[in-house]
Every structure is written in structure tokens, then in C-alpha cells.
Write an enzyme that holds these catalytic residues in place. Sequence first.
Site, PDB file in Angstrom:
ATOM      1  N   ILE A   1      37.927  35.207  66.401  1.00  0.00           N
ATOM      2  CA  ILE A   1      37.556  36.658  65.567  1.00  0.00           C
ATOM      3  C   ILE A   1      36.127  37.161  66.028  1.00  0.00           C
ATOM      4  O   ILE A   1      35.884  38.271  66.050  1.00  0.00           O
ATOM      5  CB  ILE A   1      37.925  36.295  64.070  1.00  0.00           C
ATOM      6  CG1 ILE A   1      39.479  36.256  63.671  1.00  0.00           C
ATOM      7  CG2 ILE A   1      37.325  37.408  63.303  1.00  0.00           C
ATOM      8  CD1 ILE A   1      39.625  35.621  62.408  1.00  0.00           C
TER       9      ILE A   1
ATOM     10  N   ASN B   1      30.627  35.114  59.750  1.00  0.00           N
ATOM     11  CA  ASN B   1      31.948  34.845  60.198  1.00  0.00           C
ATOM     12  C   ASN B   1      32.432  33.432  60.300  1.00  0.00           C
ATOM     13  O   ASN B   1      33.452  33.191  60.298  1.00  0.00           O
ATOM     14  CB  ASN B   1      32.436  35.642  61.287  1.00  0.00           C
ATOM     15  CG  ASN B   1      33.459  35.356  61.977  1.00  0.00           C
ATOM     16  OD1 ASN B   1      34.617  35.579  61.445  1.00  0.00           O
ATOM     17  ND2 ASN B   1      33.464  34.541  63.300  1.00  0.00           N
TER      18      ASN B   1
ATOM     19  N   TYR C   1      39.467  24.913  51.309  1.00  0.00           N
ATOM     20  CA  TYR C   1      39.485  26.246  51.856  1.00  0.00           C
ATOM     21  C   TYR C   1      39.492  27.278  51.296  1.00  0.00           C
ATOM     22  O   TYR C   1      38.670  28.242  51.230  1.00  0.00           O
ATOM     23  CB  TYR C   1      40.359  25.963  53.279  1.00  0.00           C
ATOM     24  CG  TYR C   1      40.186  27.170  54.079  1.00  0.00           C
ATOM     25  CD1 TYR C   1      39.079  27.400  55.041  1.00  0.00           C
ATOM     26  CD2 TYR C   1      41.327  28.330  53.913  1.00  0.00           C
ATOM     27  CE1 TYR C   1      39.176  28.483  55.825  1.00  0.00           C
ATOM     28  CE2 TYR C   1      41.164  29.434  54.724  1.00  0.00           C
ATOM     29  CZ  TYR C   1      40.064  29.383  55.824  1.00  0.00           C
ATOM     30  OH  TYR C   1      40.136  30.638  56.714  1.00  0.00           O
TER      31      TYR C   1
ATOM     32  N   LYS D   1      36.836  30.310  50.192  1.00  0.00           N
ATOM     33  CA  LYS D   1      37.112  31.788  50.570  1.00  0.00           C
ATOM     34  C   LYS D   1      37.130  32.782  49.277  1.00  0.00           C
ATOM     35  O   LYS D   1      36.776  33.710  49.432  1.00  0.00           O
ATOM     36  CB  LYS D   1      38.339  31.944  51.355  1.00  0.00           C
ATOM     37  CG  LYS D   1      38.202  31.342  52.845  1.00  0.00           C
ATOM     38  CD  LYS D   1      36.917  31.881  53.518  1.00  0.00           C
ATOM     39  CE  LYS D   1      37.136  31.500  55.114  1.00  0.00           C
ATOM     40  NZ  LYS D   1      36.205  32.172  55.774  1.00  0.00           N
TER      41      LYS D   1
ATOM     42  N   THR E   1      44.245  32.119  66.719  1.00  0.00           N
ATOM     43  CA  THR E   1      42.757  31.803  66.867  1.00  0.00           C
ATOM     44  C   THR E   1      42.910  30.116  67.156  1.00  0.00           C
ATOM     45  O   THR E   1      43.920  29.398  66.575  1.00  0.00           O
ATOM     46  CB  THR E   1      41.592  31.843  66.141  1.00  0.00           C
ATOM     47  OG1 THR E   1      41.765  31.331  64.760  1.00  0.00           O
ATOM     48  CG2 THR E   1      41.427  33.609  66.043  1.00  0.00           C
TER      49      THR E   1
HETATM   50  N1  LIG Z   1      42.587  32.560  62.276  1.00  0.00           N
HETATM   51  C1  LIG Z   1      42.921  32.703  60.857  1.00  0.00           C
HETATM   52  O1  LIG Z   1      44.393  32.740  60.780  1.00  0.00           O
HETATM   53  C2  LIG Z   1      42.115  32.985  59.917  1.00  0.00           C
HETATM   54  C3  LIG Z   1      42.672  33.775  58.618  1.00  0.00           C
HETATM   55  C4  LIG Z   1      41.595  33.853  57.549  1.00  0.00           C
HETATM   56  C5  LIG Z   1      40.420  33.889  57.988  1.00  0.00           C
HETATM   57  N2  LIG Z   1      39.969  33.175  58.843  1.00  0.00           N
HETATM   58  C6  LIG Z   1      38.488  33.076  58.981  1.00  0.00           C
HETATM   59  O2  LIG Z   1      37.930  33.750  60.240  1.00  0.00           O
HETATM   60  C7  LIG Z   1      36.785  33.134  60.532  1.00  0.00           C
HETATM   61  C8  LIG Z   1      36.654  32.802  61.955  1.00  0.00           C
HETATM   62  O3  LIG Z   1      37.787  31.947  62.515  1.00  0.00           O
HETATM   63  P1  LIG Z   1      38.784  32.042  63.783  1.00  0.00           P
HETATM   64  O4  LIG Z   1      40.185  32.164  63.214  1.00  0.00           O
HETATM   65  O5  LIG Z   1      38.113  32.877  64.443  1.00  0.00           O
HETATM   66  O6  LIG Z   1      38.522  30.427  64.435  1.00  0.00           O
HETATM   67  P2  LIG Z   1      37.553  29.975  65.314  1.00  0.00           P
HETATM   68  O7  LIG Z   1      37.847  30.680  66.876  1.00  0.00           O
HETATM   69  O8  LIG Z   1      37.908  28.456  65.162  1.00  0.00           O
HETATM   70  O9  LIG Z   1      36.125  30.524  64.910  1.00  0.00           O
HETATM   71  C9  LIG Z   1      35.377  29.582  63.885  1.00  0.00           C
HETATM   72  C10 LIG Z   1      33.915  29.803  64.536  1.00  0.00           C
HETATM   73  O10 LIG Z   1      33.173  29.135  63.627  1.00  0.00           O
HETATM   74  C11 LIG Z   1      31.946  28.769  64.278  1.00  0.00           C
HETATM   75  N3  LIG Z   1      31.698  27.605  63.339  1.00  0.00           N
HETATM   76  C12 LIG Z   1      32.581  26.838  62.630  1.00  0.00           C
HETATM   77  N4  LIG Z   1      31.425  26.207  61.628  1.00  0.00           N
HETATM   78  C13 LIG Z   1      30.382  26.306  61.930  1.00  0.00           C
HETATM   79  C14 LIG Z   1      29.176  25.999  61.819  1.00  0.00           C
HETATM   80  N5  LIG Z   1      28.843  24.970  60.820  1.00  0.00           N
HETATM   81  N6  LIG Z   1      27.860  26.760  62.164  1.00  0.00           N
HETATM   82  C15 LIG Z   1      27.967  27.816  63.006  1.00  0.00           C
HETATM   83  N7  LIG Z   1      29.183  28.085  63.560  1.00  0.00           N
HETATM   84  C16 LIG Z   1      30.262  27.385  63.104  1.00  0.00           C
HETATM   85  C17 LIG Z   1      32.879  27.857  65.507  1.00  0.00           C
HETATM   86  O11 LIG Z   1      32.054  27.696  66.343  1.00  0.00           O
HETATM   87  P3  LIG Z   1      31.410  26.091  66.685  1.00  0.00           P
HETATM   88  O12 LIG Z   1      32.749  25.008  66.203  1.00  0.00           O
HETATM   89  O13 LIG Z   1      31.019  25.940  68.157  1.00  0.00           O
HETATM   90  O14 LIG Z   1      30.489  25.943  65.702  1.00  0.00           O
HETATM   91  C18 LIG Z   1      33.884  29.057  65.586  1.00  0.00           C
HETATM   92  O15 LIG Z   1      33.215  29.747  66.865  1.00  0.00           O
HETATM   93  C19 LIG Z   1      36.537  31.847  59.796  1.00  0.00           C
HETATM   94  O16 LIG Z   1      35.658  32.255  58.476  1.00  0.00           O
HETATM   95  C20 LIG Z   1      38.002  31.437  59.401  1.00  0.00           C
HETATM   96  O17 LIG Z   1      38.037  30.781  58.111  1.00  0.00           O
HETATM   97  C21 LIG Z   1      40.678  32.752  60.034  1.00  0.00           C
END
Ligand SMILES: NC(=O)c1ccc[n+]([C@@H]2O[C@H](COP(=O)([O-])OP(=O)(O)OC[C@H]3O[C@@H](n4cnc5c(N)ncnc54)[C@H](OP(=O)(O)O)[C@@H]3O)[C@@H](O)[C@H]2O)c1
Length: 244
Positions: A18, A87, A150, A154, A185
Site C-alpha cells: 500500500i 502506514n 493486530y 488498529k 500485499t
Molecule cells: N493488506 C491488507 O489486507 C491490509 C488490510 C488492512 C490494513 N493493512 C495495513 O496496511 C499497511 C501496509 O501494509 P501492506 O498490506 O501494504 O503490507 P506490506 O507490503 O507488508 O507493507 C508493510 C510495510 O511496513 C513496513 N514496516 C513494517 N514494520 C516496520 C517497522 N517497524 N518500521 C518501518 N517499517 C515497517 C514494511 O517494510 P520493512 O519490513 O522493510 O520494514 C513494509 O514496507 C499496514 O499498516 C497494514 O496493517 C493492510
Amino acid sequence: MNRLNRRTAVITGGGTGIGRAAAKRFIEEGAFVFIFGRRQEALDAGVADLGPNARAVNGSVSNLADLDRLYAAVKAERGTLDIVFANAGAGSPLPLGQITAEHIDDTFDTNVKGTIFTVQKALPLMGAGGSIILTGSSAGTTGAPGFTAYSASKAAVRNLARTWAEELKGTGIRANVLSPGATATELAKEALGEEGQKAYGAMTPLQRMANPAEIGAVAAFLASSDSSFMTASEVAVDGGLAQL
Ligand SMILES: NC(=O)c1ccc[n+]([C@@H]2O[C@H](COP(=O)([O-])OP(=O)(O)OC[C@H]3O[C@@H](n4cnc5c(N)ncnc54)[C@H](OP(=O)(O)O)[C@@H]3O)[C@@H](O)[C@H]2O)c1
């Protein structure tokens, strides 16, 4: 559209998913974007994809010194900051009965403490017209079996925008939560597996998972002055998952 012309943005977790999709959209709309995350290879791939109006800073949102380096880099190159998309997030399932203290600490360190300090440390660079966007989740509203830590984290994020909208009165800075539902993702793949993702998509009234670009488009709206009368809101971008 050039809604974000000359605006400077920070996107945590901007190397993948995202965050990357939002970075792409922000840049298409005229912004200069700093992406932040821990994995250098994800940041390198991000900058290669995003082009000359992107910079990457490596670090963790739960490490305050890393956040200081991020904002020092923003200040050195751009002077000020207009948009913070807090994010970065993480979460894995553990059913009630098997939850450990470490699991809760890890989840809250990233999703709650990380979000709070990402924003608090950005504020000295921000001014009127600034936009703070926090990534929540449909899981913060619904009951999602296995996702105690989780979902609770949130739900906490959802409150941050309410509290900060009050605390930011008079500054011209807005704070809103963008809550995705099932989005295709890495995080969804790791947390749910292939079968779980299919089921997650099928539970959604639109009968599919979102493409990250569909979330990035709404982040760009919240970042821009098109949403100038919105603060303290939660915007669900979940295909109806948490709205029924
Ligand atoms: N995909 C879904 O279905 C979904 C649904 C609802 C909400 N979300 C939320 O959307 C957001 C983005 O997630 P995504 O789905 O795009 O998954 P993703 O591709 O795994 O993205 C998560 C990102 O957060 C970074 N991250 C995690 N821990 C971190 C830390 N301690 N410091 C800095 N960066 C950190 C990761 O990079 P590094 O690991 O390299 O640090 C990664 O780039 C999250 O907050 C997630 O909870 C996702």
C-alpha cells in the site's frame, strides 16, 4: 492531476504494498516522497520504481533515533513537510490461549508506538495545510479470529486521529485514518496464506481483494486539499467488508 504539486510527503512502509502504491500516486500527482522501512532491498526497488522524486531512508518506526534520521533527511533536502502517511504496520495471527507478551509488544511497538512517534517527530516540520494519514484496518472495527493484538492495535490507531484532531486545533493540520480491508500485499499473503486470502476476498461484498493502487488513490485524496474539511475521520476502503 497535480493536486500534490510541490508537496513533500513521508510514507512509512513505502517500499512495498500500500505504501509503495501511495508513493507512486503521490508522485504522479506532483509530490516529492520519502519512503521509510527496514529492508534496504525493498527501499532500493521502491526508489528504482518511483524515480527521481523519491528518496529512501532505512529504519524502523519503533526506533526513535531512526525516525530522527528520517526527519533530518527531510529537513536537509526539503526544509518542510506537508504530508505524513504513517502506514508501516505488521501483524500475524495467534489465537486466544496462545498469545505471548512478545507478540503483543511486537505488534504494538510497530502499529501504535511507531505511528505515534512517526507523527510526533514530523510535527516540527509541518504547518497549515498539512495532512496526516494513518493506516488503520477493517480489523480495527470487526472481530477477526486470531487477530487479538493486530485488531486492538488498529482500533488504537483509529483513536489517534480523533485525539490529534483535537490537539491540532488551530494549526491547520488535519489527521485522518484510512482503513483498508482485504488488500493483495505481502502482509496479507504472510498473515493469511493463499487459501486465507481467497476467503478474505470472498467475505468482501465486492467479492475480491483490493489492488494496493485502490488504497493509494484514497491516500492521495486525503493528502490533498480535496479533503480540506476532513479531520478525525476514518475512511474505509474495504469493499464494504466492515460496513455491513
Ligand atoms: N493488506 C491488507 O489486507 C491490509 C488490510 C488492512 C490494513 N493493512 C495495513 O496496511 C499497511 C501496509 O501494509 P501492506 O498490506 O501494504 O503490507 P506490506 O507490503 O507488508 O507493507 C508493510 C510495510 O511496513 C513496513 N514496516 C513494517 N514494520 C516496520 C517497522 N517497524 N518500521 C518501518 N517499517 C515497517 C514494511 O517494510 P520493512 O519490513 O522493510 O520494514 C513494509 O514496507 C499496514 O499498516 C497494514 O496493517 C493492510
